[in-house]
Design an enzyme around this catalytic site. Structure first.
Site, PDB file in Angstrom:
ATOM      1  N   GLY A   1      19.718 -11.930 -32.590  1.00 36.78           N
ATOM      2  CA  GLY A   1      19.985 -12.832 -31.541  1.00 36.78           C
ATOM      3  C   GLY A   1      20.971 -12.203 -30.565  1.00 36.78           C
TER       4      GLY A   1
ATOM      5  N   HIS B   1      18.026 -19.370 -35.714  1.00 35.85           N
ATOM      6  CA  HIS B   1      17.364 -18.539 -36.665  1.00 35.85           C
ATOM      7  C   HIS B   1      15.734 -18.777 -36.426  1.00 35.85           C
ATOM      8  CE1 HIS B   1      20.951 -18.903 -39.242  1.00 35.85           C
ATOM      9  NE2 HIS B   1      20.904 -17.603 -38.786  1.00 35.85           N
TER      10      HIS B   1
END
Ligand code: AMP
Length: 288
Positions: free
Chosen positions: A147, A37
């Site tokens: 991602g 993250h």
């Protein structure tokens, strides 16, 4: 760093801080933050004057009540991790703030949403598309960061942006891994020590399959053989382990030179569901 729990408080802040040429990045997360993250946040902070990191465990994308209940929630630790980033604010809405009423709308991404995750997690991408659309409307970012770790999610969001003409640039960021290859995931916290020790088998299996495909792309029978043995030894209960075309996510039988390929895997180590993928093409052959 400021934390907003309501859309109106976030919007007042954004209105006050908007200047001409100002770029806003959005990094949607479900919290329990890790380096994966943080890599997304770092990139957004570098590329935009302001970044909003949303933290919201989205109940409607879980098809398994136990997974939702056990999903780690560590808001204080998350906020402590984010404190040092300049130009970053957190949006952490409650469930009633996000869902004052149960959404009636339903997204159908066709084949893109039906394979792999869509097959094993019924309704998952509908829940993802609803929450991401809401966040896009609430935050109105110029860029949104996701991602590659959740590859199918990236492809679904790409179509969401295109099909609904969201004026948002999609940024897909590389997967961040532990030194032993395990992709970082909030769910890794739930692995017991022996499961954690076995977990790098997932990346090993992906890498081995990729190497087999690159060295002999015609010999489909040999693509997965060694990898499957590794996964079995690690007690990884495979849900799917597939070679697909990156853009259509259709399964590939015989890879072609011009295709970008993705090997995608998901399954369970004990009670913890993990997923991972590798992207490559036959042109990478020289690297093997
Ligand atoms: P999540 O909190 O699991 O919903 O993830 C929030 C965002 O972080 C998603 O776009 C994920 O794809 C991304 N992400 C999760 N794990 C990683 C990782 N290991 N490397 C890079 N991005 C990741």
């Amino acid at each position: 760093m400021q934390v907003f729990n309501t859309v109106s408080a976030l919007n007042s802040f954004l209105e006050e801080n908007k200047v001409v040429g100002f770029r806003l990045g959005l990094v949607p997360t479900m919290g329990a933050l890790h380096e994966g993250h943080l890599a997304l946040i770092r990139q957004s902070v570098e590329e935009n004057e302001l970044t909003v990191c949303s933290i919201f465990v989205n109940p409607i994308q879980f098809n398994n009540a136990e997974d939702l209940e056990k999903y780690p929630r560590v808001m204080d630790a998350d906020i402590a991790l984010l404190k040092t980033f300049p130009g970053l604010v957190v949006f952490a809405p409650s469930s009633p703030e996000m869902y004052p009423q149960k959404p009636l709308i339903h997204f159908d991404f066709g084949a893109l949403g039906q394979v792999m995750e869509g097959k094993f997690r019924t309704g998952h991408f509908n829940g993802v598309a609803i929450v991401v659309s809401k966040l896009f409307h609430m935050v109105q970012p110029n860029r949104a960061y996701f991602g590659q770790k959740d590859l199918q999610q990236c492809m679904v969001i790409r179509r969401l942006i295109e099909d609904l003409s969201f004026p948002i640039e999609l940024k897909i960021c590389d997967t961040i891994r532990e030194p032993d290859g395990l992709a970082l995931s909030s769910r890794n916290r739930r692995l017991n020590p022996s499961e954690r020790q076995a977990a790098p088998a997932i990346y090993q299996a992906l890498s081995l399959a990729r190497d087999h495909i690159l060295s002999d792309p015609q010999n489909r029978a040999a693509f997965f053989e060694e990898s499957e043995a590794i996964l079995k030894k690690a007690n990884f209960q495979v849900e799917y382990f597939q070679l697909v075309d990156l853009h259509s996510l259709e399964e590939v039988q015989v890879p072609e030179a011009k295709q970008t390929l993705a090997l995608c895997i998901a399954g369970y180590l004990g009670s913890v569901r993990l997923l991972d993928n590798l992207i490559f093409s036959l042109a990478d052959k020289k690297n093997v």
